[in-house]
Design a protein around this motif. Structure first.
Motif, PDB file in Angstrom:
ATOM      1  N   ASN A 181     -18.082 -12.300  49.339  1.00  0.00           N
ATOM      2  CA  ASN A 181     -17.370 -11.612  50.412  1.00  0.00           C
ATOM      3  C   ASN A 181     -17.186 -12.572  51.579  1.00  0.00           C
ATOM      4  O   ASN A 181     -18.133 -13.238  51.993  1.00  0.00           O
ATOM      5  CB  ASN A 181     -18.179 -10.398  50.877  1.00  0.00           C
ATOM      6  CG  ASN A 181     -18.107  -9.268  49.866  1.00  0.00           C
ATOM      7  OD1 ASN A 181     -17.164  -9.182  49.068  1.00  0.00           O
ATOM      8  ND2 ASN A 181     -19.105  -8.400  49.893  1.00  0.00           N
ATOM      9  N   PHE A 227     -12.387  -4.226  50.854  1.00  0.00           N
ATOM     10  CA  PHE A 227     -13.331  -3.128  50.942  1.00  0.00           C
ATOM     11  C   PHE A 227     -13.034  -2.314  52.191  1.00  0.00           C
ATOM     12  O   PHE A 227     -12.541  -2.874  53.174  1.00  0.00           O
ATOM     13  CB  PHE A 227     -14.766  -3.659  50.995  1.00  0.00           C
ATOM     14  CG  PHE A 227     -15.134  -4.439  49.761  1.00  0.00           C
ATOM     15  CD1 PHE A 227     -15.372  -3.799  48.563  1.00  0.00           C
ATOM     16  CD2 PHE A 227     -15.185  -5.823  49.803  1.00  0.00           C
ATOM     17  CE1 PHE A 227     -15.689  -4.520  47.419  1.00  0.00           C
ATOM     18  CE2 PHE A 227     -15.499  -6.550  48.661  1.00  0.00           C
ATOM     19  CZ  PHE A 227     -15.751  -5.896  47.469  1.00  0.00           C
ATOM     20  N   GLY A 262     -16.690 -15.794  44.264  1.00  0.00           N
ATOM     21  CA  GLY A 262     -16.310 -14.398  44.452  1.00  0.00           C
ATOM     22  C   GLY A 262     -16.975 -13.719  45.631  1.00  0.00           C
ATOM     23  O   GLY A 262     -16.896 -12.497  45.782  1.00  0.00           O
ATOM     24  N   ARG A 306     -13.652  -7.129  55.679  1.00  0.00           N
ATOM     25  CA  ARG A 306     -14.400  -7.087  54.417  1.00  0.00           C
ATOM     26  C   ARG A 306     -13.478  -7.290  53.222  1.00  0.00           C
ATOM     27  O   ARG A 306     -12.790  -6.375  52.781  1.00  0.00           O
ATOM     28  CB  ARG A 306     -15.134  -5.757  54.324  1.00  0.00           C
ATOM     29  CG  ARG A 306     -16.194  -5.643  55.422  1.00  0.00           C
ATOM     30  CD  ARG A 306     -16.505  -4.213  55.731  1.00  0.00           C
ATOM     31  NE  ARG A 306     -17.223  -3.580  54.619  1.00  0.00           N
ATOM     32  CZ  ARG A 306     -18.498  -3.733  54.384  1.00  0.00           C
ATOM     33  NH1 ARG A 306     -19.228  -4.529  55.139  1.00  0.00           N
ATOM     34  NH2 ARG A 306     -19.064  -3.099  53.394  1.00  0.00           N
TER      35      ARG A 306
HETATM   36  C1  NAG Z   1     -19.029  -7.240  48.838  1.00  0.00           C
HETATM   37  O1  NAG Z   1     -19.057  -6.113  49.649  1.00  0.00           O
HETATM   38  C2  NAG Z   1     -18.965  -4.898  48.938  1.00  0.00           C
HETATM   39  C3  NAG Z   1     -18.840  -3.759  49.939  1.00  0.00           C
HETATM   40  O2  NAG Z   1     -19.839  -3.799  50.891  1.00  0.00           O
HETATM   41  C4  NAG Z   1     -20.158  -4.764  48.008  1.00  0.00           C
HETATM   42  O3  NAG Z   1     -20.074  -3.561  47.268  1.00  0.00           O
HETATM   43  C5  NAG Z   1     -20.177  -5.948  47.066  1.00  0.00           C
HETATM   44  O4  NAG Z   1     -21.309  -5.891  46.241  1.00  0.00           O
HETATM   45  C6  NAG Z   1     -20.159  -7.256  47.828  1.00  0.00           C
HETATM   46  N1  NAG Z   1     -19.994  -8.350  46.895  1.00  0.00           N
HETATM   47  C7  NAG Z   1     -20.806  -9.422  46.878  1.00  0.00           C
HETATM   48  C8  NAG Z   1     -20.489 -10.460  45.859  1.00  0.00           C
HETATM   49  O5  NAG Z   1     -21.735  -9.556  47.667  1.00  0.00           O
END
Ligand code: NAG
Ligand code: NAG
Length: 142
Positions: free
Chosen positions: A110, A138, A108, A73
């Protein structure tokens, strides 16, 4: 009493050493598996020419090498990119020039899977030094 202390230390110290050794053996792989900017690798090769040799075309592949079962993550990957202004447009959803020396990968998003997470080509008289400047890691699910 002195003898008892000595015996205590004689067993306590090797036991402590063993404990530290076990901690290393069991925790080190987890620390190693944790995400860092080193989890993301950028490879660039020159693999063609624009307009019959006028300008080199570079092919960029961004790889996520963080290999944790169930997915690693990390996200919000920023890269250096000088004043990225190649001769044809790059899909900004893949590689977006935000400001001088700052480009954003995949808006950006994940990047949970390992392997190539983004790839694109650009044409420019010389290679742009594209290097990872930051990633957000994360906590992993246990
Ligand atoms: C990425 O993962 C984190 C942890 O699960 C989350 O808080 C965040 O909103 C995610 N970011 C996106 C851009 O989806
Ligand atoms: C940045 O990227 C360029 C091009 O890929 C590479 O030649 C250079 O060594 C990188 N610099 C660092 C500090 O990693």
């Amino acid at each position: 009493m002195k003898g008892a202390y000595r015996r205590l230390f004689a067993t306590a110290i090797p036991a402590f050493t063993l404990l530290v050794l076990f901690a290393f053996v069991f925790f080190l792989p987890q620390v190693h598996a944790d995400c860092s900017i080193w989890s993301i690798k950028v490879d660039q090769i020159q693999n063609g020419w624009l307009n019959n040799g006028e300008m080199p075309i570079y092919s960029v592949a961004v790889r996520n090498n963080c290999d944790i079962p169930g997915g690693c993550r990390l996200g919000d990957v920023h890269l250096t990119c000088a004043d990225f202004n190649p001769s044809f447009l790059i899909d900004p959803d893949i590689f977006r020039h935000l400001s001088s020396h700052d480009c954003l990968l995949m808006n950006g998003a994940n990047l949970t899977r390992s392997g190539v997470v983004a790839s694109f080509e650009y044409a420019y008289p010389k290679l742009y030094p594209i290097n990872v400047s930051s990633v957000t890691c994360f906590p992993q699910h246990p």
